[in-house]
Design a protein around this motif. Structure first.
Motif, PDB file in Angstrom:
ATOM      1  N   PRO A  84       0.682  -1.077  -0.186  1.00 18.77           N
ATOM      2  CA  PRO A  84       0.340   0.251  -0.371  1.00 18.77           C
ATOM      3  C   PRO A  84       0.488   1.735   0.301  1.00 18.77           C
ATOM      4  O   PRO A  84       1.840   1.185   0.818  1.00 18.77           O
ATOM      5  N   LYS A  85       0.101   2.002  -0.723  1.00 15.68           N
ATOM      6  CA  LYS A  85       1.221   3.606  -0.817  1.00 15.68           C
ATOM      7  C   LYS A  85      -0.502   5.115  -0.301  1.00 15.68           C
ATOM      8  O   LYS A  85      -0.881   4.469   0.006  1.00 15.68           O
ATOM      9  N   CYS A  86       0.798   5.689  -0.188  1.00 11.88           N
ATOM     10  CA  CYS A  86       0.404   6.773   0.335  1.00 11.88           C
ATOM     11  C   CYS A  86      -0.468   6.838   1.526  1.00 11.88           C
ATOM     12  O   CYS A  86      -1.969   7.307   1.334  1.00 11.88           O
ATOM     13  N   LEU A  87       0.218   6.189   2.694  1.00 10.57           N
ATOM     14  CA  LEU A  87      -0.380   5.899   4.106  1.00 10.57           C
ATOM     15  C   LEU A  87      -1.437   7.159   4.664  1.00 10.57           C
ATOM     16  O   LEU A  87      -0.037   8.299   4.882  1.00 10.57           O
ATOM     17  N   ASP A  88      -2.365   6.999   5.000  1.00 14.57           N
ATOM     18  CA  ASP A  88      -2.630   8.645   5.872  1.00 14.57           C
ATOM     19  C   ASP A  88      -1.402   8.784   6.692  1.00 14.57           C
ATOM     20  O   ASP A  88      -1.609   7.762   7.368  1.00 14.57           O
TER      21      ASP A  88
END
Length: 206
Positions: A84-88
Motif C-alpha cells: 500500500p502507498k500513501c498511508l494516512d
C-alpha cells in the motif's frame, strides 16, 4: 454545457511523495525518476500560473491504507505483491512540490483512481460553476485518465497539460493521443495559459 458552468479549474492529481519522490516512486516508475521530478516542478509552475490568472486550483490526493481497500484491490495487491502507498499520516502521502493555499479545495480518494468517487468532488465543481477541467499530476494512464474519463462523460471539457503529467504503464504520447481521440481532450503545455485557462472553442480540434 449548462448555463453557469463556464469556469475553469486546474485539477492537481496525486502529486504526493510516494508517487513522485523517494524509493517507493523510483522503484515503481519504469522510466527515469528524474522525469517525475520534472513533472512535479512543472506542475508547481502551472499552479502558480493558474493562481496568477485567477483560475481556481483544486487538489486531489490518494490514500491507500488497507482499511480503505475493497476486496478486489486487496486481491490484486496480494497477487502482484504490491504494498500500500500513501498511508494516512505518512511522509509518502504528503504533497510533493506543491501545497494548497488557504481556501483551495482538497479532495481525498480512498483507494480509488477517480476523483469523482471521492466525497464532494463532483458537487464542488457544480456549486462553483466549473465546466472545464485542466489536469496536471500523476499518473496520466491511471488516476488522471480515470478522472478525465468520468469528467468527459459528465459533460466537462477536458484539457491535459502534457508537460505536467507522466504515464506509468504506457508511453506518454500514446496515452495523451488516446485521451484526445476518445474524450476530445485538448493537450497543451503549462506555459500557454492563454490557451488552457479558457474554455475550448467549439471549433477547436483537440
Amino acid at each position: 454545457m449548462n448555463a453557469g458552468t463556464d469556469r475553469t479549474a486546474l485539477v492537481v492529481v496525486d502529486l504526493q511523495n510516494d508517487f513522485c519522490a523517494g524509493p517507493v516512486a523510483a522503484a515503481r516508475y519504469p522510466g527515469d525518476p528524474e522525469r517525475l521530478t520534472t513533472v512535479a516542478a512543472t506542475s508547481a509552475r502551472a499552479v502558480e500560473t493558474a493562481r496568477a490568472h485567477g483560475t481556481e486550483v483544486v487538489f486531489v490526493r490518494f490514500l491507500g491504507d488497507p482499511e480503505h481497500q475493497g476486496a478486489a484491490w486487496r486481491h490484486r495487491d496480494a497477487v502482484l505483491g504490491k504494498r500500500p502507498k500513501c498511508l494516512d499520516g505518512s511522509w509518502g502521502a504528503e504533497f510533493h512540490g506543491v501545497a494548497p493555499q488557504p481556501g483551495e479545495a482538497v479532495f481525498t480518494k480512498y483507494a480509488c483512481f477517480d476523483a469523482f468517487l471521492g466525497e464532494g468532488f463532483g458537487p464542488y465543481l457544480a456549486e462553483h460553476g466549473i465546466g472545464h477541467l485542466v489536469f496536471a499530476g500523476v499518473f496520466a494512464d491511471v488516476c488522471v485518465d480515470s478522472t478525465a474519463r468520468t469528467a468527459f462523460q459528465k459533460g466537462f471539457h477536458v484539457t491535459v497539460l502534457r508537460d505536467c503529467t507522466a504515464a506509468l504503464h504506457y508511453p506518454d504520447e500514446e496515452v495523451l493521443r488516446f485521451m484526445g481521440r476518445v474524450y476530445g481532450a485538448r493537450v497543451t503545455t503549462h506555459d500557454r495559459p492563454a490557451v488552457w485557462t479558457r474554455l475550448p472553442d467549439p471549433l477547436e480540434s483537440p
